[in-house]
Design an enzyme around this catalytic site. Structure first.
Site, PDB file in Angstrom:
ATOM      1  CG  ASP A  90       0.148  -1.053   8.449  1.00  0.00           C
ATOM      2  OD1 ASP A  90       0.438  -1.962   9.249  1.00  0.00           O
ATOM      3  OD2 ASP A  90       0.942  -0.630   7.588  1.00  0.00           O
ATOM      4  CG  LEU A 125       6.329   0.463   0.119  1.00  0.00           C
ATOM      5  CD1 LEU A 125       7.109  -0.283  -0.957  1.00  0.00           C
ATOM      6  CD2 LEU A 125       5.479   1.574  -0.496  1.00  0.00           C
ATOM      7  N   GLY A 126       4.012  -1.224   4.042  1.00  0.00           N
ATOM      8  CA  GLY A 126       3.130  -2.146   4.753  1.00  0.00           C
ATOM      9  C   GLY A 126       3.284  -3.598   4.377  1.00  0.00           C
ATOM     10  N   GLY A 127       4.445  -3.986   3.864  1.00  0.00           N
ATOM     11  CA  GLY A 127       4.609  -5.356   3.387  1.00  0.00           C
ATOM     12  C   GLY A 127       4.410  -6.403   4.458  1.00  0.00           C
ATOM     13  N   GLY A 128       5.008  -6.214   5.632  1.00  0.00           N
ATOM     14  CA  GLY A 128       4.855  -7.185   6.709  1.00  0.00           C
ATOM     15  C   GLY A 128       3.419  -7.299   7.169  1.00  0.00           C
ATOM     16  CE  LYS A 185       1.046   1.203   4.386  1.00  0.00           C
ATOM     17  NZ  LYS A 185       1.886   2.412   4.700  1.00  0.00           N
ATOM     18  N   GLY A 209      11.284  -1.819   5.289  1.00  0.00           N
ATOM     19  CA  GLY A 209      11.677  -0.483   5.735  1.00  0.00           C
ATOM     20  C   GLY A 209      11.391   0.581   4.705  1.00  0.00           C
ATOM     21  CB  ALA A 210       9.856   0.513   1.586  1.00  0.00           C
ATOM     22  N   PRO A 250       9.702  -4.282  -0.654  1.00  0.00           N
ATOM     23  CG  PRO A 250      10.670  -2.581  -1.919  1.00  0.00           C
ATOM     24  CD  PRO A 250       9.423  -3.391  -1.801  1.00  0.00           C
TER      25      PRO A 250
END
Length: 267
Positions: free
Chosen positions: A132, A95-98, A8, A92-93, A90
């Site tokens: 999030d 972008l809410g990946g985890g 996101k 630490g970006a 990525p």
């Protein structure tokens, strides 16, 4: 069985006050984008997790995907599974990946084992894992408030535009970003400002993390400047950084940014 967990971006992020529980009250708009991790569940003799692709520091048992599965496994007496995560978003970006991985893992478990959990029940499972996380259950554009885990549906569609995301080789720790940010009460709600014409967003929509993050990592500020110089109608750092996105009216080539060893996406 596998699923694709998308990232996101934050179309604005206002930190309004520090909460007594250590979190911050905020206003933001979450918008899903087309960068994906892949999550697979495989029947196994013992529960484990394997991470491939982009390196994630720390023990896998501390990964929120693993924690989410263990909670569901306990509550529903689920059989052992191997969780395979192919990491492409990525770290630490901003972008809410985890968070996306944990939410999509819960949805995948719900589907594979036919648990019958509602969206609201799945949101309740993932809320303790990250502010999030719950957004990714419904995974639709939303105005987020409180500590970022309460939502209102938002009618916004950027599909007619060309969205670019640039991720410099910088990892911004979320805790560090929060420790340096200043809070303030905005004069207008972000959910109202987002309905302004796109050409007016630059003057009205901000990310409160940018000043302290740019001060420490000026290369992120330089990326934003170059995106505007290239003709972006709007550009902003996502979340607590370090990725910067830009909205263009048509497809654009950015060779100067691409040659600087940056991760570059057209999303």
């Amino acid at each position: 069985m596998l699923t694709f967990a998308n990232a996101k971006i934050n179309l604005g992020l206002l930190l309004t006050e520090k909460r007594t529980d250590g979190y911050h009250n905020l206003q933001t708009i979450f918008y899903p984008i087309k960068i994906h991790d892949v999550i697979e569940l495989v029947d196994a003799e013992e529960t484990s997790m394997v991470i491939k692709g982009i390196y994630i520091p720390g023990d896998v048992t501390d990964n929120i995907c693993f924690k989410a599965f263990k909670t569901l496994q306990k509550d529903f007496n689920l059989p052992h599974q191997q969780i395979v995560l192919l990491k492409n978003i990525p770290v630490g970006a901003g972008l809410g990946g985890g968070s996306a991985d944990a939410a999509f893992l819960v949805k995948l478990v719900n589907q594979k084992f036919k648990l019958g959990l509602t969206d609201e029940q799945m949101e309740a499972y993932v809320r303790p894992l990250g502010a999030d996380c719950a957004f990714f259950i419904k995974n639709k554009p939303a105005y987020a408030f409180a500590k970022g885990d309460e939502f209102e549906d938002l009618a916004i569609d950027l599909s007619a535009y060309y969205l670019v995301l640039v991720k410099p080789p910088v990892h911004v720790a979320t805790a560090e970003a929060y420790s340096n940010v200043k809070t303030k009460q905005p004069s207008s709600f972000l959910k109202d400002l987002i309905h302004l014409p796109l050409q007016d967003w630059q003057a009205h929509i901000f990310n409160d993390f940018e000043p302290p993050v740019f001060a420490k990592y000026p290369q992120i500020d330089e990326i934003k400047t170059k995106l505007y110089q290239a003709g972006a109608k709007f550009a902003l750092m996502s979340g607590s950084g370090s990725a910067v996105f830009a909205i263009f009216e048509k497809e654009v080539q950015l060779p100067e940014l691409q040659k600087e060893n940056l991760v570059f996406y057209n999303v």
